[in-house]
Write a protein that holds these residues in place. Structure first.
Motif, PDB file in Angstrom:
ATOM      1  N   ALA A  76      26.463  -3.896  39.648  1.00  0.00           N
ATOM      2  CA  ALA A  76      26.189  -3.623  38.237  1.00  0.00           C
ATOM      3  C   ALA A  76      24.728  -3.876  37.875  1.00  0.00           C
ATOM      4  CB  ALA A  76      27.104  -4.466  37.357  1.00  0.00           C
ATOM      5  N   LEU A  77      23.834  -3.257  38.646  1.00  0.00           N
ATOM      6  CA  LEU A  77      22.397  -3.452  38.396  1.00  0.00           C
ATOM      7  C   LEU A  77      21.889  -2.445  37.373  1.00  0.00           C
ATOM      8  CD1 LEU A  77      21.310  -3.882  42.112  1.00  0.00           C
ATOM      9  CD2 LEU A  77      21.656  -5.680  40.428  1.00  0.00           C
ATOM     10  N   ASN A  78      21.017  -2.923  36.489  1.00  0.00           N
ATOM     11  CA  ASN A  78      20.443  -2.015  35.490  1.00  0.00           C
ATOM     12  C   ASN A  78      19.557  -0.976  36.181  1.00  0.00           C
ATOM     13  OD1 ASN A  78      20.770  -4.752  34.017  1.00  0.00           O
ATOM     14  ND2 ASN A  78      20.704  -3.206  32.435  1.00  0.00           N
ATOM     15  N   PRO A  79      19.748   0.315  35.876  1.00  0.00           N
ATOM     16  CA  PRO A  79      18.918   1.331  36.532  1.00  0.00           C
ATOM     17  C   PRO A  79      17.475   1.330  36.048  1.00  0.00           C
ATOM     18  CG  PRO A  79      20.358   2.342  34.896  1.00  0.00           C
ATOM     19  CD  PRO A  79      20.745   0.896  34.972  1.00  0.00           C
ATOM     20  N   THR A  80      17.271   0.933  34.790  1.00  0.00           N
ATOM     21  CA  THR A  80      15.931   1.073  34.207  1.00  0.00           C
ATOM     22  C   THR A  80      14.874   0.286  34.971  1.00  0.00           C
ATOM     23  OG1 THR A  80      16.879   1.452  32.040  1.00  0.00           O
ATOM     24  CG2 THR A  80      14.571   0.781  32.103  1.00  0.00           C
ATOM     25  N   LEU A  88      23.746   5.448  31.894  1.00  0.00           N
ATOM     26  CA  LEU A  88      23.877   4.571  33.065  1.00  0.00           C
ATOM     27  C   LEU A  88      23.872   3.105  32.632  1.00  0.00           C
ATOM     28  CD1 LEU A  88      21.431   6.350  35.553  1.00  0.00           C
ATOM     29  CD2 LEU A  88      23.911   6.236  35.743  1.00  0.00           C
ATOM     30  N   GLU A  89      23.015   2.799  31.677  1.00  0.00           N
ATOM     31  CA  GLU A  89      22.941   1.420  31.184  1.00  0.00           C
ATOM     32  C   GLU A  89      24.265   1.022  30.518  1.00  0.00           C
ATOM     33  OE1 GLU A  89      20.685  -0.829  31.598  1.00  0.00           O
ATOM     34  OE2 GLU A  89      18.820   0.198  32.093  1.00  0.00           O
ATOM     35  N   VAL A  98      26.803   0.195  33.093  1.00  0.00           N
ATOM     36  CA  VAL A  98      26.543  -1.150  33.621  1.00  0.00           C
ATOM     37  C   VAL A  98      27.045  -2.198  32.628  1.00  0.00           C
ATOM     38  CG1 VAL A  98      24.710  -2.785  34.232  1.00  0.00           C
ATOM     39  CG2 VAL A  98      24.587  -0.441  35.051  1.00  0.00           C
ATOM     40  N   GLU A 122      30.761  -2.553  32.941  1.00  0.00           N
ATOM     41  CA  GLU A 122      31.151  -3.228  34.174  1.00  0.00           C
ATOM     42  C   GLU A 122      30.866  -4.728  34.098  1.00  0.00           C
ATOM     43  OE1 GLU A 122      29.629  -1.278  37.643  1.00  0.00           O
ATOM     44  OE2 GLU A 122      30.334  -2.855  38.976  1.00  0.00           O
ATOM     45  N   ARG A 123      29.685  -5.052  33.595  1.00  0.00           N
ATOM     46  CA  ARG A 123      29.281  -6.455  33.559  1.00  0.00           C
ATOM     47  C   ARG A 123      30.090  -7.279  32.558  1.00  0.00           C
ATOM     48  NH1 ARG A 123      22.808  -7.074  33.256  1.00  0.00           N
ATOM     49  NH2 ARG A 123      22.439  -6.039  35.227  1.00  0.00           N
ATOM     50  N   LEU A 125      23.512 -11.042  40.276  1.00  0.00           N
ATOM     51  CA  LEU A 125      24.747 -10.261  40.137  1.00  0.00           C
ATOM     52  C   LEU A 125      25.321  -9.827  41.487  1.00  0.00           C
ATOM     53  CD1 LEU A 125      23.450  -8.152  37.153  1.00  0.00           C
ATOM     54  CD2 LEU A 125      25.133  -9.980  37.027  1.00  0.00           C
TER      55      LEU A 125
END
Lengths: 85, 359
Positions: free
Chosen positions: B107-111, A45-46, A49, A52-53, B103
């Motif tokens: 696109a937010l970090n899940p952790t 998931l990271e 991201v 995308e970023r 942001l």
């Protein structure tokens, strides 16, 4: 392409907080998950991201995502073809 | 009245040297900036190296403290894990909310999101100890730890077999949290050295703190350090309600105030709450030592955990370090401790603890 791979490795190390690792420690073709770098599902998931970023790439299809995230080489190739920023 | 429960192991990560040493307060750590931060330890001793890289400092602090309590107790199977936190993982929450703004919610970090939930420490502790039993996190501000202890007491009261629960608390302070709470008068305007904060109890505010404390709590006295005889929580406490609660607890246990060897008080140097402790300072006789602890750990929602940990150490060492003493008593042994603590004017708690007598 080599510059992109180096930048990508640095971004992966920073994003996943892989303490003590340098870009030289990551083989271009080694699997990122499982036996290679040993990443897990949250890391994937990271990495999504990260794509995308930094490159404006959104991967909607999980199967495609799995192929893209196989290795640094596969990520770099996908970025080169699909980057929007 | 519920049966007593017993503490078989106690650990604390605090602003003092409380984790990697066997003696109580071998040295005293102070601060001049109004903040007392936890003294870090080698977290990699307690946490899987793959997992640790994603963890915030608070997660590492909580998990390490809990894992060490389990190690020290020697218990092989926990029946449950119960944790209290007033604020959860503040740093991860701030990072997540900061990213949302920066942001524009994309696109937010899940952790940060996953780890900032209140129950993430409990989840990790359950995975690391392979405990599939009861798992609960209480987020009740100044009563968070007290609710956890009460839950453990109720579960153990009903248990017919010997059981052990890992019970603990954690709260962290961040620079942003300090700034926000400063605006509503939590901290002193002119910051004294932390060790001097209790001498400034004629002005508003205290000093900020943080910490984690974990205990293995059982329903059998064998190999235990002490018992928790009674726990009382007060909402909107006043000096009169605190005094009445002390009287009720003592009466329920057939004790007089002189039977209490140490009263551990949560006075914080804040003039608004000092009156809660005035009756204790005035009514205790020459027998009882009155001690304070918030000049060592700072003010935070679950500081009762630090007091409980201190109590276990006082029982084990049978002496009260000078740095804690507000009024020295003459009782030669430490067999009974009463903790009286508060968190703002919303909540206070009292806990009667007794040293386990070896059979």
């Amino acid at each position: 392409m080599e510059d992109l791979k180096l930048t990508l490795k640095q971004q992966i190390i920073e994003s996943l907080n892989l303490q003590g690792m340098t870009p030289a420690d990551i083989d271009d073709n080694a699997p990122l998950f499982g036996d290679g770098l040993g990443l897990d599902s949250i890391d994937s998931l990271e990495l999504m991201v990260l794509l995308e970023r930094n490159y404006g790439i959104k991967i909607e299809d999980a199967r495609e995502g799995r192929k893209v995230l196989e290795s640094v080489a596969s990520m770099a190739a996908y970025i080169e073809q699909n980057r929007k920023i | 009245m519920m049966k007593p429960v017993y503490i078989s192991a106690a650990t604390a990560l605090s602003p003092q040297n409380s984790f990697d040493v066997d003696t109580l307060l071998p040295d005293v750590i102070s601060s001049d900036n109004g903040k007392l931060f936890v003294k870090d330890t080698d977290y990699s001793k307690f946490i899987n190296p793959v997992a640790i890289r994603r963890m915030s400092r608070m997660l590492k602090i909580g998990i390490s403290t809990g894992m060490k309590a389990v190690q020290v107790s020697g218990v092989e199977k926990l029946d449950g894990i119960i944790t209290g936190t007033g604020r959860g993982s503040m740093r991860d929450m701030e990072l997540f909310l900061g990213d949302m703004i920066r942001l524009k919610e994309e696109a937010l970090n899940p952790t940060y999101f996953i780890q900032s939930t209140y129950n993430s420490v409990n989840g990790w502790l359950a995975m690391q100890t392979k405990c599939t039993g009861y798992n609960q996190t209480y987020v009740h501000r100044g009563h968070s730890l007290e609710m956890s202890v009460l839950d453990a007491k109720m579960l153990l009261h009903d248990a017919t077999e010997p059981q052990t629960y890992l019970v603990g608390c954690l709260d962290e302070m961040t620079d942003d949290y300090f700034i926000v709470k400063n605006k509503i008068g939590y901290w002193k305007k002119e910051l004294p050295n932390s060790l001097q904060v209790l001498q400034h109890s004629n002005t508003q505010g205290s000093i900020g703190g943080e910490g984690a404390a974990f205990f293995t709590i059982t329903n059998t006295s064998a190999n235990s350090i002490c018992s928790i005889e009674q726990l009382k929580m007060l909402q909107q406490p006043t000096a009169a309600s605190v005094q009445a609660s002390i009287d009720n607890i003592l009466a329920a246990h057939g004790m007089k105030l002189k039977d209490i060897d140490v009263v551990l008080c949560g006075m914080s140097g804040d003039a608004r709450f000092q009156s809660l402790y005035t009756p204790i300072l005035e009514s205790t006789t020459a027998h009882t030592t009155v001690a304070a602890f918030k000049h060592l750990c700072g003010e935070y929602d679950t500081s009762t955990g630090f007091a409980m940990w201190l109590a276990t150490k006082l029982f084990q060492e049978q002496s009260t370090p000078e740095v804690l003493i507000q009024k020295k008593g003459i009782n030669p042994a430490i067999n009974n401790i009463l903790i009286v603590n508060h968190y703002t004017l919303n909540s206070a708690s009292l806990m009667l603890m007794k040293k386990t007598i070896s059979e």
